[in-house]
Design a protein around this motif. Sequence first.
Motif, PDB file in Angstrom:
ATOM      1  N   LEU A 147     -27.849  -3.549  33.973  1.00 36.34           N
ATOM      2  CA  LEU A 147     -27.721  -2.863  34.851  1.00 36.34           C
ATOM      3  C   LEU A 147     -27.130  -4.372  35.432  1.00 36.34           C
ATOM      4  O   LEU A 147     -28.326  -5.028  36.065  1.00 36.34           O
ATOM      5  CB  LEU A 147     -28.505  -1.799  35.846  1.00 36.34           C
ATOM      6  N   GLN A 148     -26.040  -3.905  35.932  1.00 32.80           N
ATOM      7  CA  GLN A 148     -25.732  -5.332  37.287  1.00 32.80           C
ATOM      8  C   GLN A 148     -26.045  -5.351  38.711  1.00 32.80           C
ATOM      9  O   GLN A 148     -26.442  -3.831  39.487  1.00 32.80           O
ATOM     10  CB  GLN A 148     -24.558  -5.482  36.942  1.00 32.80           C
ATOM     11  N   THR A 183     -28.616  -8.131  35.130  1.00 31.07           N
ATOM     12  CA  THR A 183     -28.166  -9.214  35.266  1.00 31.07           C
ATOM     13  C   THR A 183     -27.297  -8.749  36.360  1.00 31.07           C
ATOM     14  O   THR A 183     -27.120  -8.540  37.332  1.00 31.07           O
ATOM     15  CB  THR A 183     -26.452  -8.624  34.171  1.00 31.07           C
ATOM     16  N   LEU A 184     -26.311 -10.464  36.260  1.00 33.24           N
ATOM     17  CA  LEU A 184     -25.643 -10.632  37.200  1.00 33.24           C
ATOM     18  C   LEU A 184     -25.818 -10.698  39.027  1.00 33.24           C
ATOM     19  O   LEU A 184     -25.704 -10.631  39.486  1.00 33.24           O
ATOM     20  CB  LEU A 184     -24.080  -9.031  37.684  1.00 33.24           C
ATOM     21  N   TYR A 185     -26.944 -11.780  38.724  1.00 30.26           N
ATOM     22  CA  TYR A 185     -28.063 -11.220  39.537  1.00 30.26           C
ATOM     23  C   TYR A 185     -27.529 -12.912  40.210  1.00 30.26           C
ATOM     24  O   TYR A 185     -27.499 -13.656  39.941  1.00 30.26           O
ATOM     25  CB  TYR A 185     -29.685 -11.316  39.061  1.00 30.26           C
ATOM     26  N   ASP A 186     -27.518 -12.539  41.596  1.00 29.47           N
ATOM     27  CA  ASP A 186     -26.913 -14.124  42.328  1.00 29.47           C
ATOM     28  C   ASP A 186     -28.883 -13.968  43.083  1.00 29.47           C
ATOM     29  O   ASP A 186     -28.902 -13.180  44.098  1.00 29.47           O
ATOM     30  CB  ASP A 186     -25.873 -12.883  43.436  1.00 29.47           C
ATOM     31  N   PRO A 213     -29.006 -14.565  35.945  1.00 36.58           N
ATOM     32  CA  PRO A 213     -28.269 -15.064  36.568  1.00 36.58           C
ATOM     33  C   PRO A 213     -26.769 -14.698  36.221  1.00 36.58           C
ATOM     34  O   PRO A 213     -25.948 -14.703  35.850  1.00 36.58           O
ATOM     35  CB  PRO A 213     -28.277 -16.324  37.408  1.00 36.58           C
ATOM     36  N   ARG A 214     -25.646 -14.715  37.422  1.00 33.06           N
ATOM     37  CA  ARG A 214     -24.482 -14.937  37.224  1.00 33.06           C
ATOM     38  C   ARG A 214     -23.846 -15.772  36.951  1.00 33.06           C
ATOM     39  O   ARG A 214     -24.225 -16.984  38.161  1.00 33.06           O
ATOM     40  CB  ARG A 214     -23.804 -14.366  38.240  1.00 33.06           C
ATOM     41  N   THR A 215     -23.121 -16.649  35.751  1.00 36.31           N
ATOM     42  CA  THR A 215     -23.001 -17.613  35.595  1.00 36.31           C
ATOM     43  C   THR A 215     -21.710 -17.585  34.951  1.00 36.31           C
ATOM     44  O   THR A 215     -21.607 -16.984  33.997  1.00 36.31           O
ATOM     45  CB  THR A 215     -23.940 -18.687  34.597  1.00 36.31           C
TER      46      THR A 215
END
Length: 264
Positions: A147-148, A183-186, A213-215
Amino acid sequence: MSKILAVANQKGGVAKTTTVASIGAALAAMDLSVLVVDLDPQGCLTFSLGHDPDHLEVSVHEVLLGESDIVDALVSTDDGMTLLPATIDLAGAEALLLMRPGREYALKRALAQVTQDYDVILLDCPPSLGVLTLNGLTAADEVAVPLQCETLAHRGVGQLLRTVTEVQQITNPALTLLGVIPTLYDSRTTHSRDVLADVSDRYEMPVLSPPIPRTVRFAEASASGATVMTGRKNKGSQAYRELADNLWQHWDGGKALATLETAV
């Protein structure tokens, strides 16, 4: 016998394929035997692991329809995993399976031939709740939901959970909901944390640790035909290594899963 984990969310763009490929590569690096299964007609997992779906003669399509044995479709990857690949033909398999009795069990029957050969089998389910996802949920021991960490990310999660409940009632009573993979964690914003807190409270699901993390490294890795685990260490690969270790300690040693709640 293998531990079989389905990674499912009918919403696209939540890093399902990246999660399957990265966890698989991390587990393979731990000297475990890993099979990853591409159930998406788009073949994103197949492509991201270095195989051109257009050049494959046998894939999960033929396996699900009983036209080929699973062992004839398996291919190796540079990251030490074995892959059951997908091609665009899989879109047609979904329609053909709908006309067959016991259609939800096609993957389960196929995997039964090789479960003794692998420590872990990871299923990359398509972004839908059709018969291919039902096959994945029916064959799996557990399901995880990537889950983003963005607004409205949880739209559709309730529908997925209802599908999981129906599968538990009808085709796979032993299926366990493992939890959310963020996911896509900032980490620089409180927004990501707020989204996860909302999902955890609303659906009463554990949120697995650590968040991914988002990368840009994920996109670069997919384009090169390898996983983010290849090459220099980065924050994305490190997070997936920690998650893979968390999962394996849970499966092999019976250790309680580390979640964001327990990590705080």
